[in-house]
Each structure stands twice: as structure tokens, then as C-alpha cells.
Design an enzyme around this catalytic site. Structure first.
Site, PDB file in Angstrom:
ATOM      1  N   GLU A  62     -18.935 -13.799 -61.044  1.00  0.00           N
ATOM      2  CA  GLU A  62     -18.201 -12.577 -61.404  1.00  0.00           C
ATOM      3  C   GLU A  62     -18.530 -11.463 -60.424  1.00  0.00           C
ATOM      4  O   GLU A  62     -19.674 -11.342 -60.004  1.00  0.00           O
ATOM      5  CB  GLU A  62     -18.640 -12.106 -62.804  1.00  0.00           C
ATOM      6  CG  GLU A  62     -18.097 -12.926 -63.931  1.00  0.00           C
ATOM      7  CD  GLU A  62     -18.668 -12.501 -65.283  1.00  0.00           C
ATOM      8  OE1 GLU A  62     -18.684 -13.352 -66.177  1.00  0.00           O
ATOM      9  OE2 GLU A  62     -19.100 -11.345 -65.430  1.00  0.00           O
ATOM     10  N   HIS A 116     -14.909  -9.876 -68.800  1.00  0.00           N
ATOM     11  CA  HIS A 116     -16.244  -9.751 -69.428  1.00  0.00           C
ATOM     12  C   HIS A 116     -16.310  -8.516 -70.341  1.00  0.00           C
ATOM     13  O   HIS A 116     -17.139  -7.628 -70.142  1.00  0.00           O
ATOM     14  CB  HIS A 116     -17.349  -9.680 -68.345  1.00  0.00           C
ATOM     15  CG  HIS A 116     -18.698 -10.077 -68.871  1.00  0.00           C
ATOM     16  ND1 HIS A 116     -19.630 -10.726 -68.105  1.00  0.00           N
ATOM     17  CD2 HIS A 116     -19.278  -9.910 -70.090  1.00  0.00           C
ATOM     18  CE1 HIS A 116     -20.733 -10.934 -68.817  1.00  0.00           C
ATOM     19  NE2 HIS A 116     -20.537 -10.444 -70.035  1.00  0.00           N
ATOM     20  N   ARG A 161     -21.360 -16.883 -71.053  1.00  0.00           N
ATOM     21  CA  ARG A 161     -21.785 -16.541 -69.695  1.00  0.00           C
ATOM     22  C   ARG A 161     -21.115 -17.473 -68.693  1.00  0.00           C
ATOM     23  O   ARG A 161     -20.938 -18.660 -68.980  1.00  0.00           O
ATOM     24  CB  ARG A 161     -23.290 -16.739 -69.513  1.00  0.00           C
ATOM     25  CG  ARG A 161     -24.152 -15.534 -69.763  1.00  0.00           C
ATOM     26  CD  ARG A 161     -23.916 -14.388 -68.757  1.00  0.00           C
ATOM     27  NE  ARG A 161     -24.752 -13.258 -69.072  1.00  0.00           N
ATOM     28  CZ  ARG A 161     -24.485 -12.326 -69.989  1.00  0.00           C
ATOM     29  NH1 ARG A 161     -23.376 -12.357 -70.693  1.00  0.00           N
ATOM     30  NH2 ARG A 161     -25.320 -11.333 -70.186  1.00  0.00           N
TER      31      ARG A 161
END
Ligand code: DGY
Length: 322
Positions: free
Chosen positions: A267, A285, A238
Site C-alpha cells: 500500500e 484502507h 492487512r
């Protein structure tokens, strides 16, 4: 009357078909993330929600959704949920553990190999027409085989990464909040070490901890200076687990050789300095993104939602007191 549910982002048709067998389904198949206000408006009359990591489920939202009983994330990570607020409002929160471990571990290896062997950097150079011929010293990388792999966070994904290291004859070290049983350590061929030793000895350090206040910037400036000179850092866990600004400094100074990153702070607006660096492999991701796995994740979340609203006992409940 059938319960009403909202699907907040695009999912597969089979997921919608399955939910439609139980619920009145409203879905945002345009796949543009809903703003907090839009999410609140669309959830105001809903009993349940199929959410993704871009949906913030917190106290201000829940205050506007009096009927909501379940929020089911299509992800193993759930840092977009305020679990305390969910519990206080009696909202069951669920995630999708298990189904994405192998795909995420595979992708971690893609990042390890691409970073150590400079795959994306050399490909960009070739595509730019710069290759005039073979050279002995061209794109010298780091060996992965026989290197020491450090794993921070030894849950299901960390363990799957460790098991894959055997084929590369690596030494595997790990650090975790809880030490694993001797049996699991043996099956992973991994040795437990303290954080300082993990940082000091790993040629490649890969992160597999969930994001929470406790893991915010768990790799920051201090930890980066304690890493082995020339080491490689991999993050497919993460954003926020790594202090991106500190990482950029370490990569610029060359104290770290390289980084392979699938996740970032803020993000999708990652720090633009990453784009200027050659010694990073950057992906958007996608560690769990295989056709099979993303279908399983969506279906697992849908099954959680059905169980939550029909039996009150979803298999992957994160907050039993709710
Ligand atoms: C997860 O499952 O938490 C992943 O990050 C989603 O892509």
C-alpha cells in the site's frame, strides 16, 4: 523538564491538546509520511512517539533514538513495529485494541454486500451512461442471506462480524489459532472448523487475522484453489495476509466470483491489475475510518503515551518485558 514527544502524522486537535498537557509536543501536521531518515532525525531527542502504520519502528531506527521509551501506534495492527527490537531497547510499544472493532466489522459488511451485490461495478456502469433500462438479468449477484460465512481470525473484530451475520440468517463457520469458549461460540452463533473445511464450505470468506510472518500469504494460490468455486473473499485485515498476485489469477480465471479488499500488499501502490478487474471492490484502507472511531483511536494512543511516560504502565502494552 517536560518529556518530549513526536506525533508523526496528522491527528485531531483534541489529541494534540491532551498531549500538550503533559509533554513538549512536536508534530508533523503536514501529514506527509516521514522517511525513515526524517523519523530518526526527529525522534533523536524524543522520549515518546505517537505513530501510525506507515512508520517503521525497527532496530535501525531505535539505534538512532537513544532516549525513546515509548512508541504508541494509532492502530490495532502493529506489524510496523519490530517488537523484539523494541523490547531489546526497552521501548514500550502499544496499540489501540477495542475501540475500532464495531466500525471495522460494519465496514466488513459494507464490503460483503457491495461485493456480492455488485454495488460499485453497477454504479460505475450507470455513471458511465450505459444504463438503457431495466433487464431481468442485469448485474445478477450472489445472495448474502442464508449463505455460509467463513471467518478466519476470530478475535474481537471477527466476533463482531459474526454477530452481525445473524440478521442475514447465515451459517457462520470460523477458524482461529485457538478455539473459542463454548459461551463465546454461542454468542457468535459460530461453529469452529479446520482450515480446509473453512475454505471448502464458505460462500463468503472474510479475514480478520493480524499480519505477521505466520500469517504471510495465509491465503495463497493453494488456499484459493481449495475455496468453494464461485466464493467471495473479503480482506479488511492487512495486506500481505493474501497473496495478491495469486488472488488476481483466481479472479481472472473466475474460480472466485469476487473479492472485497480494503488492504493490499505494498500500500498504497496496489497491484495495478486489480484496477482492470470488474469483480473486485477496492477501498483505501478505511475500515476503521468513522469520525468517532478515528478520534477514539488517536486519543487511546495518546492515553497510552501519557501512561507510558508518566507511570510506565500503558494500558495497551504489547511488550511487557520492555
Ligand atoms: C488498524 O487499526 O490496524 C487499522 O488497520 C488502521 O487503519
Amino acid at each position: 523538564m517536560r518529556p518530549k514527544v513526536l506525533v508523526t502524522r496528522e491527528v485531531f486537535q483534541e489529541t494534540l491538546d491532551y498531549l500538550a498537557r503533559f509533554f513538549e509536543v512536536e508534530s508533523n501536521q503536514s501529514d506527509v509520511p516521514l522517511t525513515p531518515a526524517q523519523l530518526a532525525e526527529r525522534l533523536a531527542d524524543k522520549d515518546g512517539a505517537l505513530t501510525v502504520l506507515t512508520d517503521r519502528v525497527d532496530a535501525p531506527l531505535l539505534a538512532q533514538c537513544p532516549k525513546l521509551k515509548a512508541a504508541c501506534n494509532i492502530a490495532v495492527g502493529f506489524n510496523n513495529f519490530d517488537l523484539k527490537a523494541c523490547t531489546e531497547r526497552g521501548v514500550m510499544a502499544t496499540n489501540t485494541p477495542g475501540v475500532l472493532d464495531a466500525s471495522t466489522a460494519d465496514f466488513t459488511w459494507a464490503l460483503i454486500l457491495a461485493t456480492a451485490r455488485r454495488v460499485t461495478e453497477s454504479e460505475a456502469w450507470l455513471r458511465a451512461g450505459q444504463w438503457s433500462g431495466w433487464r431481468l438479468k442485469q448485474f445478477l449477484g450472489a445472495d448474502v442471506h442464508h449463505a455460509t460465512l467463513g471467518i478466519l481470525g476470530m478475535g474481537r473484530i471477527g466476533q463482531a462480524v459474526a454477530r452481525r451475520a445473524r440478521g442475514f440468517d447465515m451459517t457462520v463457520l470460523y477458524h482461529n489459532t485457538r478455539r473459542l469458549s463454548a459461551e463465546v461460540e454461542k454468542s457468535c452463533h459460530a461453529a469452529y472448523v479446520g482450515m480446509d473445511e473453512l475454505l471448502a464450505r464458505s460462500d463468503i470468506l472474510t479475514l480478520h487475522v493480524p499480519y505477521s510472518p505466520a500469517t504471510h500469504h495465509v491465503i495463497g494460490a493453494k488456499e484459493l484453489t481449495r475455496m468453494k468455486p464461485g466464493a467471495i473473499l473479503i480482506n479488511a485485515a492487512r495486506g500481505g495476509v493474501v497473496d495478491d498476485a495469486a488472488l488476481i489469477e483466481a479472479l481472472k480465471r473466475g474460480t472466485l466470483a469476487a473479492a472485497g479488499l480494503d488492504v493490499f500488499e505494498n500500500e498504497p501502490r496496489l497491484n495495478p491489475e486489480f484496477l482492470q478487474l470488474k469483480n473486485v471492490v477496492l477501498t483505501p484502507h478505511i475500515a476503521s475510518s468513522t469520525e468517532v472511531t478515528r478520534r477514539k483511536m488517536a486519543m487511546t494512543a495518546a492515553e497510552n503515551l501519557v501512561a507510558a511516560l508518566t507511570t510506565g504502565k500503558p494500558p495497551n502494552l504489547l511488550n511487557p518485558p520492555a
